[in-house]
Design an enzyme around this catalytic site. Sequence first.
Site, short mmCIF file in Angstrom:
data_model
loop_
_atom_site.label_atom_id
_atom_site.label_comp_id
_atom_site.label_asym_id
_atom_site.label_seq_id
_atom_site.Cartn_x
_atom_site.Cartn_y
_atom_site.Cartn_z
N LEU A 1 0.82 -1.22 0.00
CA LEU A 1 0.00 0.00 0.00
C LEU A 1 0.85 1.27 0.00
O LEU A 1 0.35 2.35 -0.30
CB LEU A 1 -0.94 0.02 1.21
CG LEU A 1 -2.07 -1.02 1.22
CD1 LEU A 1 -2.95 -0.83 2.45
CD2 LEU A 1 -2.93 -0.93 -0.04
N SER B 1 -9.08 -3.30 16.05
CA SER B 1 -8.78 -4.34 17.03
C SER B 1 -9.32 -3.97 18.40
O SER B 1 -9.38 -2.77 18.75
CB SER B 1 -7.26 -4.48 17.12
OG SER B 1 -6.90 -5.21 18.27
N TYR C 1 1.68 -0.44 17.86
CA TYR C 1 0.70 -1.18 17.06
C TYR C 1 -0.72 -0.70 17.38
O TYR C 1 -1.51 -0.38 16.48
CB TYR C 1 0.83 -2.69 17.34
CG TYR C 1 -0.43 -3.45 17.03
CD1 TYR C 1 -0.81 -3.69 15.71
CD2 TYR C 1 -1.26 -3.90 18.06
CE1 TYR C 1 -2.00 -4.36 15.44
CE2 TYR C 1 -2.44 -4.57 17.78
CZ TYR C 1 -2.80 -4.79 16.47
OH TYR C 1 -3.98 -5.44 16.20
N LYS D 1 -3.87 1.45 15.12
CA LYS D 1 -5.30 1.12 14.97
C LYS D 1 -6.16 2.32 15.39
O LYS D 1 -7.13 2.69 14.72
CB LYS D 1 -5.67 -0.11 15.82
CG LYS D 1 -5.02 -1.39 15.35
CD LYS D 1 -5.55 -1.84 14.00
CE LYS D 1 -4.91 -3.10 13.49
NZ LYS D 1 -5.17 -3.37 12.08
N THR E 1 4.36 -21.06 28.03
CA THR E 1 4.52 -20.21 29.20
C THR E 1 3.19 -19.50 29.44
O THR E 1 2.68 -18.83 28.55
CB THR E 1 5.63 -19.16 28.96
OG1 THR E 1 6.81 -19.87 28.58
CG2 THR E 1 5.90 -18.34 30.20
N PRO F 1 4.00 -7.78 30.37
CA PRO F 1 3.74 -6.34 30.45
C PRO F 1 2.73 -5.90 29.40
O PRO F 1 2.79 -6.36 28.25
CB PRO F 1 5.11 -5.70 30.18
CG PRO F 1 6.11 -6.79 30.42
CD PRO F 1 5.42 -8.08 30.15
N GLY F 2 1.82 -5.05 29.80
CA GLY F 2 0.83 -4.52 28.84
C GLY F 2 -0.40 -5.38 28.69
O GLY F 2 -1.37 -4.96 28.04
#
Length: 281
Positions: free
Chosen positions: A11, A76, A100, A104, A167, A245-246
């Site tokens: 794109l 998302s 990321y 979005k 994990t 994390p996050g």
Amino acid sequence: MDPEQLCFIDLRDKPALEKLFSSTKFDAVIHFAGLKAVGESVQKPLLYYNNNIIGTVNLLEVMSAHGCKMLVFSSSATVYGWPEEVPCTEDFPLSAANPYGRTKLFIEEICRDVQKSDDEWKVILLRYFNPVGAHPSGHIGEDPRGVPNNLMPYVQQVAVGRRPHLTVYGNDYKTKDGTGVRDYIHVVDLADGHIAALKKLFDSKTACEVYNLGTGKGTTVLEMVAAFEKASGKQIPLVIAGRRPGDAETVYASTEKAERELNWKAKYGIDEMCPGSMELG
Ligand code: UD1
């Protein structure tokens, strides 16, 4: 579509996009093209802004220039961040915890601005929850290169012996078994959601609307592993580790708006998602 007619364009290559839109008249576009690895986006933010955002701006410009003003965009559930409550409804406050997620969020805003500037545009933003599974043909599914970031491809790779164990990121969340809760949606249901969105664009006076694509059901990591073990007959060795994390604790969708306005509802549950994922592992 006839596979002979398939073509692949970056794109960011605007002249190639221009050429395509000059040679074919499109009524609408479903825009799924984007990079999606959270960790990579933290390491290479400019790659994500360049690819996801500049790619989308190019696409919107070329679509507009050729009078093609109907768009379905893959957003998302990441835009809900760590939601204060569940299920997530489309009007919840939005946030992003990494580049990321910000792409979005920004693209959603760009689409809203474009639609506001020109009411010939009709846009549907679809917020995917956690897509898993495969088409029964085995032609469409997920088998990522390298170490998978997401739960299901990782479980698949453990099942086929490519990795020794899964994990589990945290078992101290306030959930029924302590592990994170997500809304896993079968890719075939997700695909149907796009058809429903396209129908809505063609049949109604949509301006810019957003819909969750999820099942409305939360599943823990351990429940997902158990379902996969049942489907595959293989045991998945687990190592319990700290939280990633996050990561949010519990995220699942309210599906009411999509049911009401798109006439769409997910048909499959985790027992259908796991066998499909297994075949691709
Ligand atoms: C992740 C992304 C999200 C993106 C989505 C795409 C992060 C922080 N978030 O969401 O932005 O939109 O993928 O599908 O990466 N888990 C394990 N072990 C693993 C992998 C995952 O225990 O090896 C757990 C996670 O902690 C989580 C659940 O499994 O509770 C689902 O994880 P994942 O598949 O990565 O999806 P999300 O974190 O929801």
